[in-house]
Design a protein around this motif. Structure first.
Motif, mmCIF file in Angstrom:
data_model
loop_
_atom_site.group_PDB
_atom_site.id
_atom_site.type_symbol
_atom_site.label_atom_id
_atom_site.label_comp_id
_atom_site.label_asym_id
_atom_site.label_seq_id
_atom_site.Cartn_x
_atom_site.Cartn_y
_atom_site.Cartn_z
ATOM 1 N N GLN A 156 -22.330 14.554 -15.275
ATOM 2 C CA GLN A 156 -22.958 14.861 -16.546
ATOM 3 C C GLN A 156 -23.171 13.564 -17.289
ATOM 4 O O GLN A 156 -22.434 12.604 -17.101
ATOM 5 N N VAL A 184 -13.306 10.261 -14.549
ATOM 6 C CA VAL A 184 -13.077 10.212 -13.105
ATOM 7 C C VAL A 184 -13.798 8.991 -12.573
ATOM 8 O O VAL A 184 -14.693 8.453 -13.210
ATOM 9 N N TRP A 185 -13.391 8.556 -11.408
ATOM 10 C CA TRP A 185 -14.127 7.479 -10.766
ATOM 11 C C TRP A 185 -14.289 7.826 -9.296
ATOM 12 O O TRP A 185 -13.554 8.628 -8.735
ATOM 13 N N MET A 205 -17.385 17.182 -4.581
ATOM 14 C CA MET A 205 -16.117 17.085 -5.307
ATOM 15 C C MET A 205 -16.305 16.875 -6.800
ATOM 16 O O MET A 205 -15.756 17.620 -7.600
ATOM 17 N N HIS A 206 -17.074 15.881 -7.209
ATOM 18 C CA HIS A 206 -17.166 15.573 -8.633
ATOM 19 C C HIS A 206 -18.373 16.226 -9.304
ATOM 20 O O HIS A 206 -18.902 15.701 -10.277
ATOM 21 N N THR A 220 -16.727 3.094 -9.568
ATOM 22 C CA THR A 220 -17.628 3.621 -10.579
ATOM 23 C C THR A 220 -16.923 4.686 -11.407
ATOM 24 O O THR A 220 -16.626 5.766 -10.905
ATOM 25 N N TYR A 247 -18.104 8.145 -24.767
ATOM 26 C CA TYR A 247 -18.825 7.978 -23.515
ATOM 27 C C TYR A 247 -18.310 6.720 -22.832
ATOM 28 O O TYR A 247 -18.089 5.704 -23.474
ATOM 29 N N PHE A 270 -18.808 4.439 -19.190
ATOM 30 C CA PHE A 270 -19.394 4.243 -17.871
ATOM 31 C C PHE A 270 -19.115 2.823 -17.432
ATOM 32 O O PHE A 270 -19.360 1.862 -18.170
ATOM 33 N N ASP A 316 -16.666 20.760 -21.050
ATOM 34 C CA ASP A 316 -16.597 20.298 -22.424
ATOM 35 C C ASP A 316 -15.693 21.225 -23.262
ATOM 36 O O ASP A 316 -15.563 22.411 -22.974
ATOM 37 N N GLN A 327 -25.360 11.739 -21.029
ATOM 38 C CA GLN A 327 -25.937 11.997 -22.349
ATOM 39 C C GLN A 327 -27.440 11.843 -22.342
ATOM 40 O O GLN A 327 -27.994 11.099 -21.542
ATOM 41 N N HIS A 370 -17.073 7.270 -14.407
ATOM 42 C CA HIS A 370 -18.124 7.907 -15.204
ATOM 43 C C HIS A 370 -17.587 9.054 -16.027
ATOM 44 O O HIS A 370 -16.401 9.362 -16.019
ATOM 45 N N GLN A 371 -18.527 9.639 -16.741
ATOM 46 C CA GLN A 371 -18.180 10.572 -17.799
ATOM 47 C C GLN A 371 -17.458 11.794 -17.266
ATOM 48 O O GLN A 371 -17.809 12.365 -16.252
ATOM 49 N N TYR A 372 -16.461 12.129 -17.974
ATOM 50 C CA TYR A 372 -15.785 13.388 -17.835
ATOM 51 C C TYR A 372 -16.553 14.314 -18.759
ATOM 52 O O TYR A 372 -17.044 13.868 -19.791
ATOM 53 N N PRO A 373 -16.757 15.576 -18.402
ATOM 54 C CA PRO A 373 -17.687 16.377 -19.190
ATOM 55 C C PRO A 373 -17.164 16.795 -20.561
ATOM 56 O O PRO A 373 -17.145 17.963 -20.906
ATOM 57 N N GLU A 374 -16.703 15.862 -21.335
ATOM 58 C CA GLU A 374 -16.192 16.207 -22.663
ATOM 59 C C GLU A 374 -16.993 15.441 -23.705
ATOM 60 O O GLU A 374 -17.059 14.221 -23.677
ATOM 61 N N SER A 375 -17.555 16.159 -24.656
ATOM 62 C CA SER A 375 -18.279 15.457 -25.710
ATOM 63 C C SER A 375 -17.313 14.989 -26.788
ATOM 64 O O SER A 375 -17.687 14.270 -27.690
ATOM 65 N N THR A 376 -16.044 15.400 -26.684
ATOM 66 C CA THR A 376 -15.078 15.049 -27.718
ATOM 67 C C THR A 376 -14.401 13.726 -27.454
ATOM 68 O O THR A 376 -13.513 13.322 -28.183
ATOM 69 N N ALA A 394 -11.834 8.288 -4.335
ATOM 70 C CA ALA A 394 -12.125 8.900 -5.636
ATOM 71 C C ALA A 394 -10.810 9.160 -6.331
ATOM 72 O O ALA A 394 -9.766 9.266 -5.691
ATOM 73 N N GLY A 395 -10.874 9.252 -7.648
ATOM 74 C CA GLY A 395 -9.641 9.507 -8.371
ATOM 75 C C GLY A 395 -9.892 9.745 -9.844
ATOM 76 O O GLY A 395 -11.026 9.948 -10.280
ATOM 77 N N PHE A 418 -18.315 16.597 -12.900
ATOM 78 C CA PHE A 418 -18.341 15.361 -13.685
ATOM 79 C C PHE A 418 -19.699 14.677 -13.621
ATOM 80 O O PHE A 418 -19.845 13.550 -14.064
#
Ligand SMILES: [Cu+2]
Ligand SMILES: [Cu+2]
Lengths: 285, 236, 654
Positions: free
Chosen positions: A261, B203-204, A255-256, B151, B162, B164, C556, A263, B153-159, B228-229, A259
């Motif tokens: 990802q 997301v967690w 599912m995730h 938990t 960060y 966690f 991203d 650094q 964690h990061q959403y895949p956005e560098s904008t 999850a959510g 996400f």
């Protein structure tokens, strides 16, 4: 394949046709031949910027940040350059077929058939030789580069068996649905969810997974290897550029997956050391 | 002209089918309604700065009952496939204010066991690296006594910044006193306070294997509304 | 027909032919069966089986990993019930059953099964006539592709809406998985099914396929698999991509059963179809049709059949093991209990790569087949075309592990697999050479089928070159698992495969339906789709170069622009494909009537009447020439020759 024949048997080869070199010369004097060659060159030059554009795309987030990534980009660059002439030739023929040679579009087939060229020995041999040489070049290039990259990442050789690399940093990379964790066994088992790397120092990754298959992709470093459950895959890299880069999971893992990802922070050695200290990891070696 | 009409109608019909199925499926989406953390006042950050303070209440149940209904889902098959599975209540779509201190109060009613990665038995990302568990301040729990984890964690956005955060929720012992619904009378009470930065979407999910199938990570672990959510940090 | 003691004779094309003795009476329940009874049987048996299973399974039944087993068992029973009921209701078992009870199919029954005098009704029945099967294949394959295309539109919509999420990640994953496998199945069938069945027997001068009843069987097996695949979307879906790697697939909801049974049934269908096509091509070519006189499309279909025949069993086997893991708690692919995830990957890609050529070779072959007709010249270097196809078939089974460069399964194996993968570009290059050699100096009759070939060659070139990057381990270290791969294989499977299928359908449309495919609407559709295609997948290459992983619904911001462009392009493709579809629909119903050989082709299939009579040819043809005998003597060569003669004369007079 009908019962009536449109053309007679091919004429027997005249015994006294011009020698082949002269025939090539004659062939080059044909208007379409020249035009296609010119078109070939023009299209080739139009495609040429692609070689740099591809790299520009790859370098958007700061790549190359390692020798491995540099090798990868070099490969992409060379392959692009090498495949441009042949691609341009095919495109030139397609274009000339529509614009140069005659075409008709009505309900009826062309009034006259086209020349019955069943084959062309010179053309066929040229193509075969060229494509084989090209394929061979790509294979050889690939093998050399692969050996190079394997040497840079020390492939499947265990990290601690590397000669003369005592100062290498070992990192145990663990993928699990859907978080990466990085353990620094030489620093008291210090574990982090962000990948900190020292600059200009070899790093070896022991990659594994707690559950399904993930793929550890350190994008700008050109590192990619699957994280398999029940197995450890090894790879390595020497980061040679400071900055923030990306780890992305490149194997669908549920599912995730999107996400999964994090650094990469490439730090100077003393900054790295102070991070280790602050995070509670002691240098044990 | 008639055939062009047919062409037009085909394209229209095709578009309509795509849109229809899309809307239907989007409505069928399993994400429950958003639970907003409301600002209740201000609180002092470790830096000494006064920041808005918001609070959120989440419960974790081992299964549904007449007292705690299943997560709201419009996907009928999930009610069948996920019957009797643990879930976060009242919602898994969370929203917290940006640049604030946020306190989440958990009540954990489920049993538990050993977590795969001890990293998630530790507290990460709270203000002081600690959580309050049944009145005590702890920074980690035993890896073999975990009930669930929360938990983020990061959403895949560098904008976006960060972010966690991982909170282990301790399990209830097997011999815990239970009420007639089967829930512990004294659930594990955990509260954590963390600081949010600029706005962003995260997301967690739970990192304790509490689902079904391979590695007990199927079913509720991979369904929003259960384990999850989403976790949105928004400007208010 | 009555059963008399006297030997019956029948007039066949003017001569009395004694008929074999018939066992049992003609007719029976078989004549009442059709698609409707199939649906009733399938749904009925599915309901009953599901209901009984629900009753006998205790609702507390769960696997040792807490998964409720009742939905799994019920869904499995429903799928099996559907399959058996549907095939029973269609009449698939009538022949074998009557054989068992000693009442073999009579001659008039066989004719009935071939659809004689049934009119339109024969398209709804278990008809054995290869032309009917071809049309049925066309319709079903288009439906499957349409379903997969619908999912593609939803996927692109989700990816284009970068500011929000339309679907949950689970549903998104199930869409990409179903889109992938439905497209693969549809693309495998779209040429070999309709054209392989309708055209190939006529092309080789045969009256029907070698095994007409197996032909019907392969079709209806395929049809029965489609609802299984679609139904999985309502059982949690296939959330694991089309490759359903283990152990992720072991976490999937029961929808995975739909995938597994679809593949198991579809593999039988392709095996039956492959054997049938191969036997037909090997044994039923017209008198005089030696291998050098056999059209290239026949080679293409034969090659696809060979590859399908050896590749699909791996896939089927893998799915049977996976089904066993799921239902019987075995652990073939469970790494924590001694199973191997790499075993699955190997089994999967042993199908996965040949399957790419199962799709591509027929498409290239149909392009090469129609080029001589529209360029009015012979196929350039027929031998090279055959060599290219043979080379691809030979190497296709030796390249699978290039999908596994990054798995860590066998780093040392990367070297030989890189070699074999780059070698396969040589035979594929032969096919490109044949295509451009045939374009060479040809007067192009730019009708829709030929125009599609231009698109095929263009896309094939881009797909081929980008494939070279991926075949190379160092470059693949960056591109593996990224959007670059997705764009590459769409160029191959869609750009070359689907546009080739469009060329083939446009070309053979007059023979199949008696009408032309509408040139204007068809061209508009084709070029709209082509432009949309370039927009979509060119910018998808960019996303891949930037480093966007595949199969992600959120990404991203740096990838936003390329994804927006891709989504716009995808809508353009969708519109183009719908326009092309409308051309097919309108032309089929009320297109311009075509003569029996409207393109002036010399191939056998065009020499018979349209609509094609039941057994194709009144008299079986005899082939005396090579195919593609078009063209006039080359003026340049003639000039060269005359110069020679002048020279010779000069030499003589001296
Ligand atoms: Cu992953
Ligand atoms: Cu949990």
């Amino acid at each position: 394949m009908s019962t009536e024949t449109l053309i007679p048997e091919e004429p027997e080869a005249p015994t006294n046709r011009p020698p082949s070199m002269r025939r090539v010369k004659l062939w080059l004097q044909r208007p379409y031949a020249r035009k296609i060659l010119i078109l070939n060159v023009v299209i080739g030059f139009l495609l040429l910027p692609l070689a740099w554009l591809l790299l520009a795309g790859m370098n958007q987030t700061g790549a190359p940040a390692s020798e491995i990534m540099k090798d990868i980009e070099q490969t992409v660059f060379v392959f692009t350059i090498v495949s441009i002439p042949i691609t341009a030739f095919v495109f030139a023929v397609l274009v000339y077929s529509l614009l140069g040679w005659r075409h008709v579009s009505g309900d009826e087939p062309p009034m006259q058939d086209s020349p019955a060229i069943r084959t062309n020995t010179i053309g066929v041999i040229l193509w075969t030789v060229a494509s084989t040489l090209l394929a061979m070049f790509l294979v050889v290039w690939g093998l050399v580069e692969l050996a190079q990259i394997t040497a840079n990442s020390f492939g499947s050789i265990a990290a601690n068996e590397q000669p003369g690399q005592k100062s290498a940093e070992i990192i145990n990379v663990t993928g699990q649905q859907w978080v990466w964790t990085f353990e620094y066994p030489e620093h008291n088992g210090l574990t982090s969810d962000v990948l900190y790397l020292p600059l200009d120092r070899p790093v070896y990754f022991n990659v594994t997974s707690k559950d399904v298959i993930h793929n550890f992709w350190a994008v700008e470093l050109g590192v990619k290897v699957d994280a398999n459950p029940g197995a450890i895959t090894q790879t390595g890299v020497t980061a040679n550029k400071l900055g923030t880069f990306n780890v992305r999971c490149a194997e669908l893992c549920g599912m995730h997956h999107a996400f999964m990802q994090t650094q990469i922070q490439v730090l100077e050695q003393d900054a790295f050391d102070s991070w280790v200290r602050e995070s509670g990891g002691k240098k044990t070696s | 002209m008639k055939k062009f009409l047919v062409t037009f109608l085909t394209v229209l019909l095709g578009g309509a089918i795509v849109a229809g199925v899309g809307v239907f499926n989007a409505v069928q989406g399993e994400a429950p309604p958003v639970l907003v953390a409301n600002v209740v006042g201000t609180k002092t950050a470790p830096s000494g700065e006064e920041m808005p303070h918001a609070e959120l209440y989440l419960d974790v149940y081992p299964n549904s009952s007449s007292q705690v209904p299943q997560p709201e889902t419009k996907s009928p098959i999930n009610n069948v496939l996920l019957a009797g599975q643990p879930f976060y209540h009242p919602s898994t779509s969370l929203q917290v204010p940006s640049n604030s201190l946020v306190t989440i109060h958990f009540r954990q009613y489920d049993s538990g066991g050993t977590i795969y990665n001890p990293y998630f038995a530790k507290v990460h990302g709270t203000v002081d690296g600690k959580m309050k568990w049944n009145g005590k301040e702890v920074s980690e729990i035993k890896p073999d006594e975990v009930g669930h984890t929360f938990t983020v964690h990061q959403y895949p956005e560098s904008t976006q910044p960060y972010f966690f955060m991982s909170i282990p929720l301790p399990m209830n012992p097997a011999n815990a006193k239970t009420d007639k619904m089967g829930y512990p009378v004294d659930p594990q009470i955990i509260s954590v306070t963390f600081m949010t930065g600029e706005a962003g979407s995260y997301v967690w999910n739970c990192e304790f294997p509490c689902g079904d199938l391979y590695q007990e990570f199927g079913g509720p672990m991979q369904t929003r509304g259960w384990m999850a959510g989403t976790f949105d940090v928004v400007d208010v | 027909m009555s059963v008399d003691a006297a030997v019956e004779t029948k007039t066949v094309f003017g001569s009395e032919v004694p008929q074999p003795p018939q066992h049992g009476a003609a007719g029976g329940v078989m004549r009442r069966l059709n698609f409707g009874t199939g649906l009733v049987g399938g749904i009925g048996l599915a309901t009953i089986a599901g209901w009984i299973t629900a009753i006998i399974t205790p609702s507390s039944a769960s696997s040792d990993t807490f998964a409720p087993m009742e939905p799994t068992y019920v869904y499995l029973a429903v799928l099996l019930g559907w399959f058996i009921g549907f095939m029973l209701g269609m009449g698939a078992f009538v022949g074998p059953l009557r054989w068992v009870v000693g009442r073999d199919i009579t001659h008039s029954d066989a004719e009935y099964m071939a659809g004689k005098d049934l009119g339109r009704k024969r398209y709804w029945k278990y008809t054995t006539d290869h032309k009917v099967v071809g049309i049925q294949y066309l319709i079903v394959a288009m439906l499957v592709l349409g379903f997969a295309g619908l999912l593609a539109m939803l996927i692109r919509t989700e990816l284009g809406m970068t500011w929000t999420s339309l679907f949950t990640p689970s549903f998104y994953n199930s869409m990409i998985g179903t889109h992938g496998i439905a497209m693969i199945i549809g693309m495998i069938v779209i040429i070999s099914g309709p054209l392989g069945n309708f055209i190939v027997p006529m092309m080789i001068g045969a009256r029907d396929m070698a095994f007409p009843r197996l032909n019907a069987l392969s079709l209806w097996l395929f049809v029965s698999a489609v609802p299984m695949l679609v139904s999985s979307m309502f059982m949690g879906g296939i959330q694991d991509g089309w490759s359903v790697y283990y152990p992720l697939a072991a976490q999937a909801p029961p929808g995975m059963l739909g995938y597994q049974l679809t593949i198991i049934v579809f593999a039988v269908s392709t095996a039956v179809a492959s054997v049938n096509l191969m036997t037909t091509i090997l044994t039923m070519r017209a008198k005089g049709m030696t291998w050098s006189r056999t059209p290239i499309f026949v080679y293409g279909i034969f090659a696809a059949s060979v590859m399908g025949l050896y590749a699909f069993p791996f896939f089927q086997y893998a799915q049977i093991l996976g089904l066993s893991d799921r239902v019987f708690n075995t652990s073939f692919f469970d790494p924590l209990n001694g199973g191997s995830v790499w075993l699955y990957e190997n089994l999967f890609w042993l199908l996965g790569h040949p399957e790419v050529y199962v799709i591509l070779i027929p498409s290239m072959a149909v392009a090469l087949e129609l080029m001589p007709v529209f360029l009015r010249k012979p196929l350039f270097s027929f031998n090279f075309a055959v060599a290219g196809i043979v080379g691809v078939v030979a190497l296709s089974g030796l390249v699978w592990a290039h999908h596994m460069y990054m798995t860590g399964w066998a780093p040392a194996a990367n070297y030989p697999f890189m070699l074999s993968t780059e070698l396969i570009s040589i035979p594929v290059g032969f096919l490109v050479l044949v295509a451009i050699g045939t374009f060479w100096r040809g007067t192009a009759w730019t009708r829709l089928p030929l125009m599609a070939v231009y698109a095929v060659v263009f896309n094939k070139m881009i797909g081929g070159v980008t494939g070279v990057y991926l075949s190379d381990v160092p470059a693949d270290q960056y591109f593996h698992g990224s959007m670059f791969v997705v764009a590459h294989f769409h160029y191959m499977l869609m750009g070359a495969g689907l546009f080739g299928a469009m060329a083939g359908i446009a070309f053979f449309f007059p023979k199949m339906t008696g009408r032309f495919l509408d040139e204007r609407i068809g061209s508009i559709g084709l070029w709209t789709a082509f432009i949309g295609f370039q927009i979509t997948f060119m910018s998808m290459f960019v996303a891949g170069l930037q480093g966007q992983p595949r199969r992600v619904l959120n990404f991203d911001d740096q990838f936003n622009l390329s994804n927006w462009i891709s989504t716009i392009g995808a809508y353009v493709i969708g519109i183009g494909m719908l326009i092309f579809l409308s051309a097919i629909i309108t032309s089929w119903r009320s297109g311009v009537l075509a003569s029996s050989n409207p393109w002036g082709s010399k191939s056998l299939e065009w020499q018979t009447a349209t609509p094609v009579p039941l057994e194709n040819f009144p008299v079986l043809p005899v082939v005396t020439e090579r195919p593609y005998d078009y063209g006039v003597p080359d003026p340049y060569e003639a000039e060269l020759d005359s110069t020679d003669q002048d020279l010779m004369e000069k030499a003589g007079t001296k």
